[in-house]
Structure formats: structure tokens, C-alpha cells
Design a protein around this motif. Structure first.
Motif, PDB file in Angstrom:
ATOM      1  N   LEU A  65     -33.825  19.262  24.728  1.00  0.00           N
ATOM      2  CA  LEU A  65     -33.570  18.028  25.467  1.00  0.00           C
ATOM      3  C   LEU A  65     -32.229  17.419  25.073  1.00  0.00           C
ATOM      4  N   CYS A  66     -31.952  17.409  23.755  1.00  0.00           N
ATOM      5  CA  CYS A  66     -30.663  16.862  23.321  1.00  0.00           C
ATOM      6  C   CYS A  66     -29.479  17.652  23.855  1.00  0.00           C
ATOM      7  N   ALA A  67     -29.692  18.943  24.102  1.00  0.00           N
ATOM      8  CA  ALA A  67     -28.581  19.758  24.569  1.00  0.00           C
ATOM      9  C   ALA A  67     -28.419  19.721  26.088  1.00  0.00           C
ATOM     10  N   HIS A  68     -29.517  19.530  26.847  1.00  0.00           N
ATOM     11  CA  HIS A  68     -29.425  19.666  28.294  1.00  0.00           C
ATOM     12  C   HIS A  68     -29.755  18.391  29.081  1.00  0.00           C
ATOM     13  N   VAL A  69     -30.449  17.431  28.490  1.00  0.00           N
ATOM     14  CA  VAL A  69     -30.873  16.251  29.241  1.00  0.00           C
ATOM     15  C   VAL A  69     -30.149  14.996  28.779  1.00  0.00           C
ATOM     16  N   PHE A  70     -30.092  14.755  27.478  1.00  0.00           N
ATOM     17  CA  PHE A  70     -29.520  13.508  26.975  1.00  0.00           C
ATOM     18  C   PHE A  70     -28.009  13.368  27.215  1.00  0.00           C
ATOM     19  N   PRO A  71     -27.200  14.462  27.142  1.00  0.00           N
ATOM     20  CA  PRO A  71     -25.753  14.271  27.388  1.00  0.00           C
ATOM     21  C   PRO A  71     -25.426  13.690  28.761  1.00  0.00           C
ATOM     22  N   PRO A  72     -26.036  14.136  29.877  1.00  0.00           N
ATOM     23  CA  PRO A  72     -25.715  13.472  31.160  1.00  0.00           C
ATOM     24  C   PRO A  72     -26.116  11.992  31.170  1.00  0.00           C
ATOM     25  N   ILE A  73     -27.276  11.676  30.578  1.00  0.00           N
ATOM     26  CA  ILE A  73     -27.673  10.270  30.516  1.00  0.00           C
ATOM     27  C   ILE A  73     -26.685   9.469  29.683  1.00  0.00           C
ATOM     28  N   VAL A  87     -55.502  19.772   2.499  1.00  0.00           N
ATOM     29  CA  VAL A  87     -54.314  19.025   2.928  1.00  0.00           C
ATOM     30  C   VAL A  87     -53.121  19.951   3.136  1.00  0.00           C
ATOM     31  N   VAL A  88     -52.795  20.740   2.092  1.00  0.00           N
ATOM     32  CA  VAL A  88     -51.561  21.526   2.155  1.00  0.00           C
ATOM     33  C   VAL A  88     -51.637  22.577   3.251  1.00  0.00           C
ATOM     34  N   VAL A  89     -52.749  23.313   3.278  1.00  0.00           N
ATOM     35  CA  VAL A  89     -52.869  24.369   4.298  1.00  0.00           C
ATOM     36  C   VAL A  89     -52.847  23.787   5.718  1.00  0.00           C
ATOM     37  N   PRO A  90     -53.609  22.679   6.030  1.00  0.00           N
ATOM     38  CA  PRO A  90     -53.476  22.092   7.380  1.00  0.00           C
ATOM     39  C   PRO A  90     -52.068  21.571   7.675  1.00  0.00           C
ATOM     40  N   LEU A  91     -51.368  21.003   6.670  1.00  0.00           N
ATOM     41  CA  LEU A  91     -50.005  20.536   6.920  1.00  0.00           C
ATOM     42  C   LEU A  91     -49.066  21.690   7.227  1.00  0.00           C
ATOM     43  N   ILE A  92     -49.235  22.793   6.502  1.00  0.00           N
ATOM     44  CA  ILE A  92     -48.392  23.976   6.803  1.00  0.00           C
ATOM     45  C   ILE A  92     -48.670  24.475   8.215  1.00  0.00           C
ATOM     46  N   TRP A  93     -49.949  24.513   8.585  1.00  0.00           N
ATOM     47  CA  TRP A  93     -50.278  24.946   9.955  1.00  0.00           C
ATOM     48  C   TRP A  93     -49.695  23.982  10.979  1.00  0.00           C
ATOM     49  N   LEU A  94     -49.790  22.664  10.713  1.00  0.00           N
ATOM     50  CA  LEU A  94     -49.239  21.675  11.641  1.00  0.00           C
ATOM     51  C   LEU A  94     -47.730  21.818  11.774  1.00  0.00           C
ATOM     52  N   TYR A  95     -47.040  22.041  10.633  1.00  0.00           N
ATOM     53  CA  TYR A  95     -45.587  22.204  10.695  1.00  0.00           C
ATOM     54  C   TYR A  95     -45.216  23.465  11.455  1.00  0.00           C
ATOM     55  N   ARG A  96     -45.956  24.533  11.216  1.00  0.00           N
ATOM     56  CA  ARG A  96     -45.564  25.817  11.790  1.00  0.00           C
ATOM     57  C   ARG A  96     -45.856  25.901  13.284  1.00  0.00           C
ATOM     58  N   TYR A  97     -47.025  25.381  13.706  1.00  0.00           N
ATOM     59  CA  TYR A  97     -47.461  25.611  15.074  1.00  0.00           C
ATOM     60  C   TYR A  97     -47.338  24.381  15.977  1.00  0.00           C
ATOM     61  N   VAL A  98     -47.025  23.183  15.418  1.00  0.00           N
ATOM     62  CA  VAL A  98     -46.905  21.983  16.244  1.00  0.00           C
ATOM     63  C   VAL A  98     -45.517  21.380  16.129  1.00  0.00           C
ATOM     64  N   LEU A  99     -45.105  21.045  14.888  1.00  0.00           N
ATOM     65  CA  LEU A  99     -43.836  20.338  14.724  1.00  0.00           C
ATOM     66  C   LEU A  99     -42.641  21.227  15.041  1.00  0.00           C
ATOM     67  N   THR A 100     -42.716  22.502  14.649  1.00  0.00           N
ATOM     68  CA  THR A 100     -41.579  23.392  14.930  1.00  0.00           C
ATOM     69  C   THR A 100     -41.359  23.577  16.430  1.00  0.00           C
ATOM     70  N   PRO A 101     -42.411  23.846  17.249  1.00  0.00           N
ATOM     71  CA  PRO A 101     -42.161  23.898  18.701  1.00  0.00           C
ATOM     72  C   PRO A 101     -41.668  22.567  19.264  1.00  0.00           C
ATOM     73  N   LEU A 102     -42.198  21.436  18.767  1.00  0.00           N
ATOM     74  CA  LEU A 102     -41.704  20.148  19.241  1.00  0.00           C
ATOM     75  C   LEU A 102     -40.233  19.954  18.890  1.00  0.00           C
ATOM     76  N   GLY A 103     -39.849  20.398  17.690  1.00  0.00           N
ATOM     77  CA  GLY A 103     -38.441  20.278  17.311  1.00  0.00           C
ATOM     78  C   GLY A 103     -37.539  21.113  18.196  1.00  0.00           C
ATOM     79  N   HIS A 104     -37.973  22.326  18.517  1.00  0.00           N
ATOM     80  CA  HIS A 104     -37.171  23.153  19.430  1.00  0.00           C
ATOM     81  C   HIS A 104     -37.063  22.495  20.804  1.00  0.00           C
ATOM     82  N   ALA A 105     -38.177  21.917  21.267  1.00  0.00           N
ATOM     83  CA  ALA A 105     -38.120  21.234  22.561  1.00  0.00           C
ATOM     84  C   ALA A 105     -37.179  20.034  22.519  1.00  0.00           C
ATOM     85  N   LEU A 106     -37.197  19.262  21.403  1.00  0.00           N
ATOM     86  CA  LEU A 106     -36.299  18.111  21.275  1.00  0.00           C
ATOM     87  C   LEU A 106     -34.841  18.554  21.228  1.00  0.00           C
ATOM     88  N   VAL A 107     -34.568  19.670  20.537  1.00  0.00           N
ATOM     89  CA  VAL A 107     -33.191  20.196  20.517  1.00  0.00           C
ATOM     90  C   VAL A 107     -32.747  20.584  21.922  1.00  0.00           C
TER      91      VAL A 107
END
Length: 286
Positions: free
Chosen positions: A99-107, A77-97
Motif C-alpha cells: 500500500l505504501c508503494a502503490h496507493v499512498f504516494p498518489p494520495i 505465550v511464546v509459541v502462539p506469538l511466534i505463530w502470530l508473527y509468522r502467519y498474521v503480522l508478516t503478511p499484514l506487513g507485506h500488504a502495508l508495504v
């Protein structure tokens, strides 16, 4: 100083008012405590036995199993969650940031302009149209609420108050006294049952010691040990010596039979070492 000391002393407690149910307390307490003690005693004995078994189970079974499960869960559990956070959630978070900086303000700006230019005038117009209707509906609801309150007070509140004051409150006080006495009796019975259980355990341990352990120890020291020494000196040692003598006789008879059948064993012939025979000569023998 005397005034300060007097002011620091706690004020005497006001005398408590005499409770009218004192006789009921005295009449209920003793039978309840006797009955509860008789009921709680076997439960306390069973509880102490289960507690000892649970301590043994936790210490020698569940703790190693828990550590093993912890290692397994860490790997699964712990090792797969760390891998998921490091290689999936962190890139998704950067992508969401991003979007919030360049796409959502004009909308968001477009929605604010729509709200200020279109929705706000429509809302003001609707409020102006609905204000008289809302006031009339509020007046009708107020009148209906007042009438329903008066009807409910006469039909529900006053009978409920009378029921509480004249029936439920006295019954609740009596029931509270009975439950309090039962609780205190349970506490006293539980403690007394603990004393009885410990005393019974000590008595059983002493009886087991004097009935089984001490006689067994006495028999071992007084009977078995001397008998064992006698058996060792008079039986085992002579039997061992006889067995060794028989073994030697058997070997000797076997050797004699071999010599009778095959003759004397051939002796090795001396080997000429070809060494000088002088007295001062250094050879392998000297």
C-alpha cells in the motif's frame, strides 16, 4: 625531577572551618546510637532468620516452580506469538508495504497539491489579518505580566526568601544533623546487631551440641551399644535358637502325626529302563 615530584604530590587539604553545631552533634550522637541499637537488634535477628528462610525458599521451591512456569509460558505465550508473527503480522506487513508503494504516494501528491494551491494562500491571508491583533494582545499581556510579577514579588517572593533564610534553613541544618546521626547510628547498630546475632547463633549451636548431641552420642556409645550387644547375645540369639528348635520339633511332630494317621508315604517303584546289563555297556547311569 624534584619539582616534578613536588608538583605530582597532592596539595594539602585546606583546614575545614569549625562547624558551630559540633556540640549539638556530640550531644545527640550517643543517646541516639544507644536507642537505635536497642531497636535494631531484634530487627536484625528477624532479618537474618528471614534471609535464611528466603535462601532456602528460592533454592528449593521457587527455582523449580520458575522453571516449570517458564516452560508453561513458553508453550502458552511464546509459541502462539511466534505463530502470530509468522502467519498474521508478516503478511499484514507485506500488504502495508505494498500500500505504501502503490496507493499512498498518489494520495500524498494530491494532498501536497491541495496544500500548495489552496491552504498556503489562505494561511498567508489569515496571518496578514491577525498580525496587528497579535501585537496588541502581546503588548497587553506584557504589561499585565510585569504588573503581576511585581505584585507577586512583593507579596510572595520576599516573604518566602525571609522565611527560608531565617527559619527553614537553620531548622533544616539542625534536622540534617539529627538525621545524619540517626543514619550513622542505624548503620552502627545494624552491624553490631549482626555481630550479636552471629555470636548468639554460635552460642546456641554450642549449647545445643553440648546439651543434646554430645549426651545423646555418649549415651548411644556408652550405654545403648553395650546393652544392645548384651541383649543380642543373651536374649535374641537364644530366643532365635529356641524358635528354630521349636519349629523343628513342630515339623517333626507334624510328620509323626501324619505317619500315625496316614501311614508311611508310598515309595516310588523302580522303573525298568530296559538297558543292557553288560559291564562295558554305556547306560544313563554311566
Amino acid at each position: 625531577m624534584d619539582m616534578q615530584k613536588r608538583s605530582r604530590q597532592p596539595s594539602p587539604r585546606p583546614p575545614q572551618a569549625h562547624q558551630p553545631e559540633g556540640c549539638l552533634v556530640v550531644a545527640v550522637r550517643i543517646p541516639v546510637r544507644i536507642f537505635v541499637f536497642l531497636v535494631v537488634l531484634p530487627v536484625r535477628l528477624l532479618w537474618d532468620a528471614l534471609a535464611a528462610a528466603a535462601r532456602f525458599l528460592w533454592q528449593y521451591v521457587l527455582a523449580p516452580v520458575g522453571r516449570a512456569l517458564g516452560r508453561v509460558l513458553h508453550g502458552l505465550v511464546v509459541v502462539p506469538l511466534i505463530w502470530l508473527y509468522r502467519y498474521v503480522l508478516t503478511p499484514l506487513g507485506h500488504a502495508l508495504v505494498w500500500l505504501c508503494a502503490h496507493v499512498f504516494p498518489p494520495i500524498g501528491h494530491a494532498l501536497m497539491w491541495l496544500y500548495a494551491r489552496v491552504l498556503t494562500p489562505i494561511g498567508h491571508a489569515v496571518v496578514r489579518l491577525l498580525t496587528p491583533v497579535v501585537k496588541a494582545a502581546a503588548w497587553v499581556v506584557d504589561m499585565l505580566g510585569t504588573a503581576l510579577y511585581r505584585i507577586a514579588r512583593v507579596l510572595l517572593v520576599l516573604p518566602a526568601v525571609a522565611l527560608w533564610r531565617w527559619i527553614l534553613a537553620p531548622a533544616g541544618r539542625v534536622l540534617g544533623i539529627v538525621l545524619k546521626e540517626i543514619g550513622e547510628a542505624l548503620g552502627h547498630a545494624w552491624r553490631a546487631a549482626g555481630y550479636v546475632a552471629r555470636a548468639a547463633g554460635r552460642v546456641l549451636g554450642t549449647l545445643f551440641r553440648w546439651i543434646f548431641l554430645e549426651p545423646a552420642r555418649w549415651v548411644y556409645r556408652t550405654v545403648l551399644t553395650p546393652v544392645g550387644h548384651v541383649v543380642r547375645d543373651l536374649v535374641l540369639h537364644p530366643v532365635a535358637e529356641a524358635a528354630r528348635a521349636v519349629g523343628r520339633a513342630v515339623r517333626q511332630a507334624r510328620a509323626d502325626l501324619r505317619r500315625a494317621l496316614l501311614g508311611e508315604p508310598r515309595r516310588p517303584e523302580p522303573v525298568d529302563r530296559r538297558e543292557p546289563r553288560g559291564r562295558d555297556t554305556r547306560t544313563l547311569d554311566r
